[in-house]
Design a protein around this motif. Structure first.
Motif, PDB file in Angstrom:
ATOM      1  N   SER A 130       3.291  20.654 -29.087  1.00 13.57           N
ATOM      2  CA  SER A 130       2.078  19.893 -28.785  1.00 13.57           C
ATOM      3  C   SER A 130       2.111  18.523 -29.449  1.00 13.57           C
ATOM      4  O   SER A 130       2.482  18.387 -30.619  1.00 13.57           O
ATOM      5  N   HIS A 153       5.349  29.530 -18.981  1.00 15.05           N
ATOM      6  CA  HIS A 153       5.114  30.955 -18.727  1.00 15.05           C
ATOM      7  C   HIS A 153       6.063  31.806 -19.566  1.00 15.05           C
ATOM      8  O   HIS A 153       7.230  31.444 -19.765  1.00 15.05           O
ATOM      9  N   GLU A 191       1.162  17.921 -16.371  1.00 11.98           N
ATOM     10  CA  GLU A 191       0.405  18.917 -17.132  1.00 11.98           C
ATOM     11  C   GLU A 191       1.125  20.245 -16.960  1.00 11.98           C
ATOM     12  O   GLU A 191       0.939  20.961 -15.984  1.00 11.98           O
ATOM     13  N   ILE A 192       1.965  20.569 -17.927  1.00  8.64           N
ATOM     14  CA  ILE A 192       2.900  21.682 -17.797  1.00  8.64           C
ATOM     15  C   ILE A 192       2.300  22.974 -18.362  1.00  8.64           C
ATOM     16  O   ILE A 192       1.734  22.984 -19.450  1.00  8.64           O
ATOM     17  N   THR A 193       2.446  24.036 -17.594  1.00  6.81           N
ATOM     18  CA  THR A 193       2.117  25.372 -18.073  1.00  6.81           C
ATOM     19  C   THR A 193       3.422  26.124 -18.298  1.00  6.81           C
ATOM     20  O   THR A 193       4.226  26.276 -17.375  1.00  6.81           O
ATOM     21  N   ALA A 227       8.295  27.532 -16.062  1.00  7.02           N
ATOM     22  CA  ALA A 227       7.159  26.626 -16.248  1.00  7.02           C
ATOM     23  C   ALA A 227       6.757  26.067 -14.892  1.00  7.02           C
ATOM     24  O   ALA A 227       7.571  25.985 -13.970  1.00  7.02           O
ATOM     25  N   THR A 228       5.499  25.670 -14.784  1.00 10.41           N
ATOM     26  CA  THR A 228       4.976  25.055 -13.565  1.00 10.41           C
ATOM     27  C   THR A 228       4.121  23.854 -13.940  1.00 10.41           C
ATOM     28  O   THR A 228       3.601  23.762 -15.060  1.00 10.41           O
ATOM     29  N   ALA A 229       3.950  22.931 -12.994  1.00 13.73           N
ATOM     30  CA  ALA A 229       3.117  21.755 -13.219  1.00 13.73           C
ATOM     31  C   ALA A 229       2.660  21.201 -11.880  1.00 13.73           C
ATOM     32  O   ALA A 229       3.492  20.975 -10.990  1.00 13.73           O
ATOM     33  N   TRP A 285       4.425  35.089 -12.269  1.00 15.69           N
ATOM     34  CA  TRP A 285       3.705  34.170 -11.381  1.00 15.69           C
ATOM     35  C   TRP A 285       4.401  34.033 -10.026  1.00 15.69           C
ATOM     36  O   TRP A 285       3.814  33.496  -9.077  1.00 15.69           O
TER      37      TRP A 285
END
Length: 300
Positions: A187, A152, A148-150, A56-58, A157
């Protein structure tokens, strides 16, 4: 209960090395933080990203500096930082799961952020050189802003768009992708993470309440038969890490992660009501508390 394994690749990383790193910091005057991310709006998610989220990235809300800084669960080689051009923008990356770490991950991240904002493009940082003089993370990012986490599905990436990796890099990414455990952040719920661990799926919910207060609330629910997310779920135990508790539920892995949002939301309401009670524990609730404590695992 699906114990966290920091399941992203950490080449060369091992428990003995981490303990040695922490001992060295203590000898240099470093102080371990019982709750290193306390006071940050992102505290619970930072704990999740550090302990059990694979990929994950943010973007980080850095207080100063012109270069964008992105937090990643893990970077290639489990380094602490790297700088590169991403989507046409100079970007610094900092990893929260690293090969070498101190007793205070807040200062580790703060040191890595300082490096990422000023490093040359193409450079990488093997270890964040945090010491007792390094500021806490709350001093270098906006503490009131959530992440705001994405999430993956893989580690593709790691390779910038338009770059043709050499065979060794491509093989590293392929191995990392093969080891990843599918994950999703539910969510509308703060730091509630669904993880597919193979035979079963799990909900791992990092909670912000003080440990003792949360344990009492869990005991009340357990004694009343309400410590569950309903059909297809079972309370498995809890992690203790970075001053917080992480209740863990075994889940039916055939159900989509989104199917657990409503049950988890209802459980959260029950938990809040139980936490608000100031009635002394009954004998059954005390037995539940003692039993639940025996099912804790402390992550170090």
């Amino acid at each position: 209960m699906g114990k966290s394994k920091r399941n992203t690749p950490k080449p060369g990383g091992n428990r003995a090395q981490r303990l040695a790193d922490r001992q060295a910091e203590r000898e240099q005057g470093g102080v371990a933080a019982a709750r290193p991310f306390q006071g940050l709006a992102a505290e619970c998610d930072l704990v999740a990203l550090r302990e059990f989220v694979p990929s994950a990235t943010a973007p980080l809300p850095v207080a100063e500096g012109s270069r964008a800084v992105v937090l990643a669960t893990v970077l290639p080689g489990a380094v602490a930082g790297l700088a590169r051009v991403q989507d046409g923008t100079d970007t610094g990356y900092v990893g929260i799961q690293t090969q070498h770490e101190s007793a205070n991950p807040s200062r580790d991240l703060a040191a890595a952020i300082g490096w990422a904002q000023n490093s040359a493009l193409g450079d990488s940082l093997a270890t964040a050189e945090a010491d007792a003089s390094t500021p806490e993370l709350s001093a270098v990012i906006d503490a009131g802003v959530p992440l705001e986490i994405t999430v993956h599905a893989d580690f593709n990436w790691w390779i910038p768009a338009g770059v043709q990796p050499d065979p060794q890099v491509a093989a590293t990414v392929e191995r990392a992708n093969a080891a990843i455990m599918p994950s999703a952040r539910l969510s509308g719920l703060d730091a509630a993470w669904w993880v597919d661990a193979g035979e079963r799926a799990h909900l791992r919910w990092v909670r912000p309440e003080p440990e003792d207060a949360l344990m009492l609330a869990l005991a009340r629910l357990h004694a009343g038969g309400f410590l569950s997310l309903g059909e297809g779920s079972r309370f498995a135990g809890s992690f203790r890490t970075h001053g917080l508790l992480v209740p863990v539920f075994d889940l039916d892995r055939e159900r989509h992660p989104d199917e657990w949002i409503d049950p988890a939301t209802e459980f959260g309401k029950r938990l809040a009501e139980a936490a608000a009670s100031d009635v002394p524990l009954s004998s059954a609730e005390r037995r539940s508390r003692d039993g639940l404590r025996s099912r804790q695992i402390t992550l170090r």
